[in-house]
Design an enzyme around this catalytic site. Structure first.
Site, short mmCIF file in Angstrom:
data_model
loop_
_atom_site.label_atom_id
_atom_site.label_comp_id
_atom_site.label_asym_id
_atom_site.label_seq_id
_atom_site.Cartn_x
_atom_site.Cartn_y
_atom_site.Cartn_z
N GLU A 46 59.93 -3.92 -25.66
CA GLU A 46 60.86 -2.95 -26.26
C GLU A 46 61.56 -2.12 -25.19
O GLU A 46 60.93 -1.66 -24.22
CB GLU A 46 60.10 -2.01 -27.21
CG GLU A 46 61.05 -1.04 -27.93
CD GLU A 46 60.33 0.07 -28.69
OE1 GLU A 46 60.75 0.37 -29.81
OE2 GLU A 46 59.36 0.63 -28.14
N LYS A 137 66.62 -0.37 -34.18
CA LYS A 137 65.37 0.16 -34.72
C LYS A 137 65.65 1.13 -35.86
O LYS A 137 66.43 2.08 -35.72
CB LYS A 137 64.58 0.85 -33.61
CG LYS A 137 63.18 1.27 -33.98
CD LYS A 137 62.44 1.78 -32.73
CE LYS A 137 61.00 2.12 -33.03
NZ LYS A 137 60.28 2.52 -31.79
N CYS A 171 58.42 -2.19 -32.10
CA CYS A 171 57.33 -1.22 -32.01
C CYS A 171 56.83 -0.78 -33.38
O CYS A 171 56.45 -1.60 -34.21
CB CYS A 171 57.78 -0.04 -31.14
SG CYS A 171 56.46 0.98 -30.48
#
Length: 317
Positions: A46, A137, A171
């Protein structure tokens, strides 16, 4: 070669922190290495390019209107990735030349949101060198919200790769049941989970998602050690002095569709882990449970996903 087999490389590496060009050059080297080892897909951690914002909790990152935080953000934004500016062109060319797919964690400075805000974006490059998806994200975690913007559903997509369909999340959004379900429903049977780096993040959820989805789960982490911080401006030295030596300790791993380890969590070293996945194992495990197929009940529960890229403007000329 057996179409049911997919060889995957897990590139557990540190960035050249906040240096986009040098980090991309390092990534390209690992892509070349993965291709030489027969990989069809290589995955990176990430926010690897240009790096995760480890400074936030070590430099009083929540202080409003801080000149220091403004200067750090400006440096971060200047080093962020803009695919439209050609920053990924070399990587795309390598993917096409080597016929290898790539999942890469980036910080994207999104032109379609004005070109100044930053998004934690998981970018998929297919074996022809085309960008298949850019997943921003959905919800940055805790202090990440001080530097990253909230994403949208546009990148909740899966991609065909040999006998498989691959998809991925960044994540802690891997803990969000509905985005996972959105990928399962699109046929995902290799789930890519990327992390800034920590075995405490990967050791439980990797096996859990594999068991829930009856898919392979490939968790790839970055690394961040004191020596990776660099010696740039004064704030780099503040971060280095405040760390105990390791900010992100790896933990890259792979679980099979039965939830058992194929590659257990790796130690805190730069490495390219290579493993081969067999699609037959997915079919075997889907016999007794298929979350979007025979074990689903869409007349009772159903998910609506908005994949429209969000913008503040609609232009009619």
């Amino acid at each position: 070669m057996d179409h049911n087999l997919l060889t995957v490389g897990l590139a557990q590496i540190a960035p050249v922190w906040l240096d986009r060009e040098r980090t991309l050059a390092k990534v390209n080297t690992y892509v070349e290495d993965a291709a030489k080892q027969g990989c069809h897909l290589v995955v990176f951690g990430e926010a690897l390019v240009p790096g995760y914002p480890f400074w936030m909790e070590l430099t009083d990152g929540a202080r409003f209107n801080s000149p220091t935080q403004k200067a750090i953000f400006a440096e971060y934004a200047a080093q962020a990735v803009q695919p439209e500016a050609g920053h990924l062109d070399q990587l795309r060319a390598t993917a096409a030349q080597r016929h290898i797919a790539i999942y890469l964690g980036t910080i994207e400075r999104a032109l379609d949101r004005g070109g100044h805000s930053l998004y934690c974006s998981l970018i998929f490059i297919d074996p022809t060198g085309a960008i298949g998806s850019i997943h921003r994200k959905l919800m940055p975690t805790y202090e990440e919200r001080l530097v990253w913007s909230i994403g949208d559903g546009h990148g909740l997509r899966t991609h065909p790769l040999r006998a498989f369909r691959v998809g991925g999340l960044n994540c802690w959004e891997n803990w969000m049941p509905l985005p996972r379900a959105a990928l399962y429903a699109q046929g995902e049977d290799v789930h890519i989970a990327i992390w800034p780096g920590s075995e405490r993040n990967t050791r439980d959820i990797t096996r859990f998602i594999a068991m829930e989805s009856r898919s392979y789960v490939v968790s790839v982490s970055g690394l961040m050690r004191r020596e990776d911080i660099g010696e740039g401006s004064d704030w780099h030295r503040i971060v280095a002095d405040a760390t105990d030596g390791v900010l992100a300790n790896g933990g890259s791993c792979v679980a099979g569709p039965d939830g058992e380890w194929i590659v257990p969590p790796a130690s805190a070293n730069e490495t390219l882990l290579v493993t081969t996945l067999d699609h037959t194992r997915v079919l075997e495990e889907r016999h007794n449970f298929d979350p979007s197929g025979h074990y689903a009940h869409p007349d009772v529960t159903r998910l609506h996903v908005n994949r429209e890229r969000q913008s503040t403007i609609t232009v009619s000329d």
